[in-house]
Design a protein around this motif. Structure first.
Motif, PDB file in Angstrom:
ATOM      1  N   THR A  56       0.845  -1.184   0.000  1.00  0.00           N
ATOM      2  CA  THR A  56       0.000   0.000   0.000  1.00  0.00           C
ATOM      3  C   THR A  56       0.883   1.237   0.000  1.00  0.00           C
ATOM      4  O   THR A  56       2.065   1.173   0.357  1.00  0.00           O
ATOM      5  N   HIS A  58       0.809   5.715   0.719  1.00  0.00           N
ATOM      6  CA  HIS A  58       0.045   6.811   1.307  1.00  0.00           C
ATOM      7  C   HIS A  58       0.932   8.044   1.453  1.00  0.00           C
ATOM      8  O   HIS A  58       2.150   7.930   1.629  1.00  0.00           O
ATOM      9  N   LEU A  66      -2.338   7.309  10.484  1.00  0.00           N
ATOM     10  CA  LEU A  66      -3.162   6.648   9.473  1.00  0.00           C
ATOM     11  C   LEU A  66      -3.525   5.262   9.969  1.00  0.00           C
ATOM     12  O   LEU A  66      -2.697   4.559  10.554  1.00  0.00           O
ATOM     13  N   LEU A 177       5.396   5.123   2.184  1.00  0.00           N
ATOM     14  CA  LEU A 177       4.933   6.391   2.753  1.00  0.00           C
ATOM     15  C   LEU A 177       5.752   7.539   2.183  1.00  0.00           C
ATOM     16  O   LEU A 177       6.986   7.455   2.136  1.00  0.00           O
TER      17      LEU A 177
END
Length: 357
Positions: A56, A58, A66, A177
Motif C-alpha cells: 500500500t 500513502h 493513518l 509512505l
C-alpha cells in the motif's frame, strides 16, 4: 531398530526441509506474496495462509496518523497461531527490498507501525482482520519511507510415528509512505525496450520464445503502445511508464478506442505502485475488438502529477492469421488443380514415336 531409525531420520529431514523452505527470515524477498502453501508431515495436513493487501502507499505529514486494515486468512486444514513482527524496508536496487529490525534512525519507518491484535489464532478456513496504525513522528524530514510487517504463522502437526513436527510460514507486506506537504510527482512514457524485464527467462524452448516475444515487441511496439497492424482477442496495449520523481506513483490509465469519431470502447486500468526511479510496462486488454478496421487510441494517464500524460495512436485491426490461412488454402487448391490439369493433359497426349522426344 533399523526401521525406527529410518523413521526418525525421515522426521528429521522433514523438519529441516520445512525450516529451510518456509520459516523464512524477514530478509527474504520471497515473503512478499499474497499466500503460501505447505504440505505437512501428517497425511491431509496443509498449512495454507494468505495476506491482503501486500503493498500500500500513502501520503502523510509529520505527526499524522493513518489507520489501515489487513486481512489474514487460513486456507489450510490445520489451525494456525500467528504473530506480527515489524521491520524496516530498504531499497537496495531496482528489483528488491531488504528488511531489518526497526532501528532508531530517522528513516526507520518500521517503528512507526503498530497492530491490533499482534498475536492471534485462526482455525481452518477462518479469517482475521488486523488494524494497522501508522504514526509519523513529529519533525520527520520530507521524503520517501518504507516499512514492512510480517505475519509469522505456525501449527504443530502430528508425524506418522506419533511425533510432533512444527510447521510454519511467513507472509509480509510493504507500506510505502511519502512524508511532506508538497509532493512533486513526475512520470513519462518511455520506449518499450527501456523497461527492464522483471523476471529471468525460463529454460529451454520457453526461454527462446520469451526472448523472441520480447524483442519483437521492442521492435514493433517501440513508442507506439500498440502495433500499427494488430490482431488478437483480446487486443493488447502496452504502456511503458517511468517514475522520474522521488516519490511513489500509482497510475490510473484510461484507454479510449475510436472508429472514426465513434467511441467503441473505454478501458480503465488501475496500476500497481511504481517506486521512485523505476519503470513498468502495463499490459491492458481491449477484450472484444472488431475483426477489421482502422482505429484511434486516446491514452490518458493520471498519477497525481501536475498534468496527466496523454498520447494518441492510430492502428489497424487486421485478421492476419485468417488472411494467411486463406492465402495458403488458395495456394494449395491452385497447386492441386494445376497438378490434376497436368495429369489430364498427359493422359490425353498420344505416345511419342520411338526415337523421338
Amino acid at each position: 531398530m533399523k526401521r525406527a531409525r529410518r523413521r526418525l531420520a525421515m522426521v528429521g529431514l522433514v523438519t529441516a526441509a520445512l525450516t529451510l523452505a518456509v520459516a523464512a527470515s524477514p530478509a527474504a524477498p520471497a515473503a512478499l506474496a499474497e499466500d503460501t502453501r505447505l504440505q505437512a508431515a501428517g497425511p491431509g495436513s496443509t498449512l495454507h495462509i494468505g495476506l491482503s493487501p501486500v503493498k500500500t502507499a500513502h501520503d502523510l505529514l509529520p505527526g499524522e496518523t493513518l489507520t489501515l486494515t489487513a486481512v489474514f486468512t487460513n486456507r489450510g486444514t490445520v489451525p494456525v497461531h500467528a504473530r506480527i513482527r515489524y521491520a524496516d524496508a530498504l531499497v537496495r536496487d531496482s528489483s528488491r527490498f531488504e528488511f531489518q529490525e526497526p532501528g532508531g534512525e530517522f528513516w526507520s519507518a518500521g517503528s512507526w507501525l503498530s497492530a491490533d491484535p499482534e498475536e492471534f489464532v485462526v482455525g481452518p478456513g477462518g479469517r482475521r482482520e488486523i488494524t494497522l496504525t501508522v504514526t509519523v513522528p513529529q519533525g520527520t524530514p520530507d521524503g520517501q519511507y518504507y516499512a514492512a510487517y510480517f505475519i509469522e504463522a505456525s501449527s504443530p502437526d502430528g508425524g506418522t510415528d506419533g511425533s510432533t513436527v512444527e510447521i510454519g510460514g511467513s507472509l509480509g507486506a510493504i507500506v510505502c509512505l511519502y512524508v511532506g506537504e508538497d509532493v512533486a510527482r513526475s512520470a513519462r512514457l518511455v520506449p518499450y525496450h527501456r523497461v527492464p524485464r522483471t523476471a529471468g527467462p525460463p529454460e529451454g524452448l520457453a526461454a527462446v520464445r520469451t526472448s523472441l516475444v520480447h524483442w519483437w515487441r521492442c521492435l514493433v511496439i517501440a513508442r507506439r503502445n500498440v502495433a500499427f497492424i494488430s490482431e488478437g482477442h483480446p487486443l493488447k496495449v502496452f504502456v511503458p511508464i517511468e517514475n522520474t520523481c522521488d516519490a511513489y506513483i500509482q497510475p490510473r490509465v484510461t484507454l479510449r478506442f475510436y472508429e472514426g469519431d465513434v467511441l467503441r470502447r473505454e478501458v480503465v486500468y488501475e496500476s500497481e505502485i511504481i517506486m521512485p526511479g523505476l519503470s513498468k510496462v502495463m499490459e491492458i486488454d481491449w477484450p472484444d475488438p472488431p475483426l477489421f478496421g482502422r482505429f484511434r487510441l486516446d491514452l490518458h494517464i493520471e498519477y497525481h502529477g501536475p498534468e496527466p500524460i496523454e498520447a494518441t495512436r492510430s492502428f489497424w485491426v487486421v485478421p492476419v492469421k485468417g488472411l494467411m490461412g486463406l492465402v495458403l488454402l488458395a495456394f494449395g487448391l491452385g497447386y492441386a488443380a494445376s497438378g490434376r490439369g497436368r495429369a489430364r493433359s498427359t493422359r490425353g497426349r498420344p505416345p511419342a514415336a520411338p526415337g523421338t522426344r
